[in-house]
Design a protein around this motif. Structure first.
Motif, PDB file in Angstrom:
ATOM      1  N   ARG A 122      22.700 153.678  26.292  1.00  0.00           N
ATOM      2  CA  ARG A 122      23.715 153.246  27.276  1.00  0.00           C
ATOM      3  C   ARG A 122      23.116 152.308  28.323  1.00  0.00           C
ATOM      4  O   ARG A 122      23.796 151.408  28.810  1.00  0.00           O
ATOM      5  N   ALA A 123      21.870 152.521  28.679  1.00  0.00           N
ATOM      6  CA  ALA A 123      21.229 151.661  29.679  1.00  0.00           C
ATOM      7  C   ALA A 123      21.040 150.240  29.148  1.00  0.00           C
ATOM      8  O   ALA A 123      21.012 149.288  29.914  1.00  0.00           O
ATOM      9  N   ARG A 124      20.929 150.122  27.831  1.00  0.00           N
ATOM     10  CA  ARG A 124      20.715 148.812  27.222  1.00  0.00           C
ATOM     11  C   ARG A 124      22.009 148.140  26.778  1.00  0.00           C
ATOM     12  O   ARG A 124      22.039 146.946  26.546  1.00  0.00           O
ATOM     13  N   ARG A 125      23.059 148.906  26.600  1.00  0.00           N
ATOM     14  CA  ARG A 125      24.328 148.364  26.103  1.00  0.00           C
ATOM     15  C   ARG A 125      25.463 148.863  26.989  1.00  0.00           C
ATOM     16  O   ARG A 125      25.920 149.978  26.829  1.00  0.00           O
ATOM     17  N   ASP A 126      25.909 148.040  27.888  1.00  0.00           N
ATOM     18  CA  ASP A 126      27.023 148.392  28.759  1.00  0.00           C
ATOM     19  C   ASP A 126      28.308 148.012  28.033  1.00  0.00           C
ATOM     20  O   ASP A 126      28.712 146.854  28.020  1.00  0.00           O
ATOM     21  N   SER A 127      28.929 148.995  27.388  1.00  0.00           N
ATOM     22  CA  SER A 127      30.082 148.729  26.542  1.00  0.00           C
ATOM     23  C   SER A 127      31.009 149.933  26.535  1.00  0.00           C
ATOM     24  O   SER A 127      30.578 151.063  26.769  1.00  0.00           O
ATOM     25  N   LEU A 128      32.272 149.690  26.242  1.00  0.00           N
ATOM     26  CA  LEU A 128      33.215 150.793  26.032  1.00  0.00           C
ATOM     27  C   LEU A 128      32.864 151.591  24.793  1.00  0.00           C
ATOM     28  O   LEU A 128      33.129 152.778  24.703  1.00  0.00           O
ATOM     29  N   PHE A 129      32.284 150.901  23.810  1.00  0.00           N
ATOM     30  CA  PHE A 129      31.967 151.548  22.534  1.00  0.00           C
ATOM     31  C   PHE A 129      30.832 152.554  22.732  1.00  0.00           C
ATOM     32  O   PHE A 129      29.827 152.255  23.371  1.00  0.00           O
ATOM     33  N   PRO A 130      30.961 153.755  22.178  1.00  0.00           N
ATOM     34  CA  PRO A 130      29.962 154.809  22.376  1.00  0.00           C
ATOM     35  C   PRO A 130      28.731 154.654  21.472  1.00  0.00           C
ATOM     36  O   PRO A 130      28.500 155.435  20.549  1.00  0.00           O
ATOM     37  N   TRP A 131      27.930 153.629  21.750  1.00  0.00           N
ATOM     38  CA  TRP A 131      26.757 153.341  20.930  1.00  0.00           C
ATOM     39  C   TRP A 131      25.763 154.488  20.905  1.00  0.00           C
ATOM     40  O   TRP A 131      25.128 154.746  19.881  1.00  0.00           O
ATOM     41  N   GLY A 132      25.572 155.172  22.024  1.00  0.00           N
ATOM     42  CA  GLY A 132      24.594 156.263  22.082  1.00  0.00           C
ATOM     43  C   GLY A 132      24.905 157.374  21.107  1.00  0.00           C
ATOM     44  O   GLY A 132      24.021 157.868  20.401  1.00  0.00           O
ATOM     45  N   THR A 133      26.165 157.762  21.047  1.00  0.00           N
ATOM     46  CA  THR A 133      26.570 158.815  20.119  1.00  0.00           C
ATOM     47  C   THR A 133      26.411 158.354  18.676  1.00  0.00           C
ATOM     48  O   THR A 133      25.938 159.115  17.821  1.00  0.00           O
ATOM     49  N   LEU A 134      26.772 157.111  18.409  1.00  0.00           N
ATOM     50  CA  LEU A 134      26.602 156.573  17.062  1.00  0.00           C
ATOM     51  C   LEU A 134      25.129 156.595  16.661  1.00  0.00           C
ATOM     52  O   LEU A 134      24.782 157.022  15.547  1.00  0.00           O
ATOM     53  N   VAL A 135      24.259 156.180  17.542  1.00  0.00           N
ATOM     54  CA  VAL A 135      22.822 156.143  17.235  1.00  0.00           C
ATOM     55  C   VAL A 135      22.277 157.536  16.931  1.00  0.00           C
ATOM     56  O   VAL A 135      21.591 157.729  15.920  1.00  0.00           O
ATOM     57  N   VAL A 136      22.574 158.525  17.772  1.00  0.00           N
ATOM     58  CA  VAL A 136      22.027 159.862  17.516  1.00  0.00           C
ATOM     59  C   VAL A 136      22.607 160.460  16.230  1.00  0.00           C
ATOM     60  O   VAL A 136      21.887 161.148  15.498  1.00  0.00           O
ATOM     61  N   ASN A 137      23.877 160.192  15.946  1.00  0.00           N
ATOM     62  CA  ASN A 137      24.467 160.726  14.724  1.00  0.00           C
ATOM     63  C   ASN A 137      23.877 160.090  13.475  1.00  0.00           C
ATOM     64  O   ASN A 137      23.634 160.764  12.474  1.00  0.00           O
ATOM     65  N   VAL A 138      23.613 158.792  13.517  1.00  0.00           N
ATOM     66  CA  VAL A 138      23.020 158.113  12.357  1.00  0.00           C
ATOM     67  C   VAL A 138      21.565 158.544  12.183  1.00  0.00           C
ATOM     68  O   VAL A 138      21.128 158.833  11.060  1.00  0.00           O
ATOM     69  N   LEU A 139      20.814 158.612  13.268  1.00  0.00           N
ATOM     70  CA  LEU A 139      19.428 159.076  13.171  1.00  0.00           C
ATOM     71  C   LEU A 139      19.358 160.504  12.640  1.00  0.00           C
ATOM     72  O   LEU A 139      18.524 160.820  11.786  1.00  0.00           O
ATOM     73  N   GLY A 140      20.225 161.362  13.145  1.00  0.00           N
ATOM     74  CA  GLY A 140      20.257 162.746  12.682  1.00  0.00           C
ATOM     75  C   GLY A 140      20.654 162.856  11.224  1.00  0.00           C
ATOM     76  O   GLY A 140      20.109 163.682  10.482  1.00  0.00           O
ATOM     77  N   SER A 141      21.576 162.011  10.777  1.00  0.00           N
ATOM     78  CA  SER A 141      21.989 162.018   9.364  1.00  0.00           C
ATOM     79  C   SER A 141      20.832 161.597   8.469  1.00  0.00           C
ATOM     80  O   SER A 141      20.590 162.201   7.426  1.00  0.00           O
ATOM     81  N   PHE A 142      20.112 160.558   8.873  1.00  0.00           N
ATOM     82  CA  PHE A 142      18.953 160.117   8.094  1.00  0.00           C
ATOM     83  C   PHE A 142      17.901 161.223   8.031  1.00  0.00           C
ATOM     84  O   PHE A 142      17.381 161.535   6.960  1.00  0.00           O
TER      85      PHE A 142
END
Length: 117
Positions: free
Chosen positions: A25-45
């Motif tokens: 979130r600190a690197r991407r100021d956006s409405l889109f929830p990038w942080g949640t997407l990142v942790v979910n993809v990393l966890g899936s891998f």
């Protein structure tokens, strides 16, 4: 004893999720929830990788505990609903489709990587 392995993994996974989400979130100021997407993809891998190479005890510690606490379906659901309610319907659809595709792709890549080990 199994519950202790799960609890130890979760004790690492939950703060890791929080810190990763904050860093994204600190690197991407956006409405889109990038942080949640990142942790979910990393966890899936990670879960895909673990299922192919880890022992039953390691799967409890790292799969159920760490990955279970790292990933978050409830936050994904809430953030998608919030996007929709706030009028960002396109982002809501993108979040669902992107999360599903990226998560499935990541778990597949993890299992493929495990097969190479």
């Amino acid at each position: 004893m199994n519950w202790l392995l799960v609890a130890l993994g979760a004790a690492v996974g939950a703060p890791l999720r929080h810190l990763t989400d904050r860093a994204v979130r600190a690197r991407r100021d956006s409405l889109f929830p990038w942080g949640t997407l990142v942790v979910n993809v990393l966890g899936s891998f990670a879960l895909g990788l673990l299922t192919g190479v880890a022992s039953a005890r390691a799967q409890l510690l790292l799969g159920t505990g760490l990955c279970g606490a790292l990933t978050t379906y409830s936050t994904f659901s809430y953030e998608t609903l919030k996007l929709y309610e706030d009028g960002a319907k396109g982002y809501a659809v993108l979040n669902v489709a992107g999360s599903l595709a990226a998560g499935l792709g990541a778990v597949w890549l993890g299992t493929e990587a495990a097969g190479l080990l």
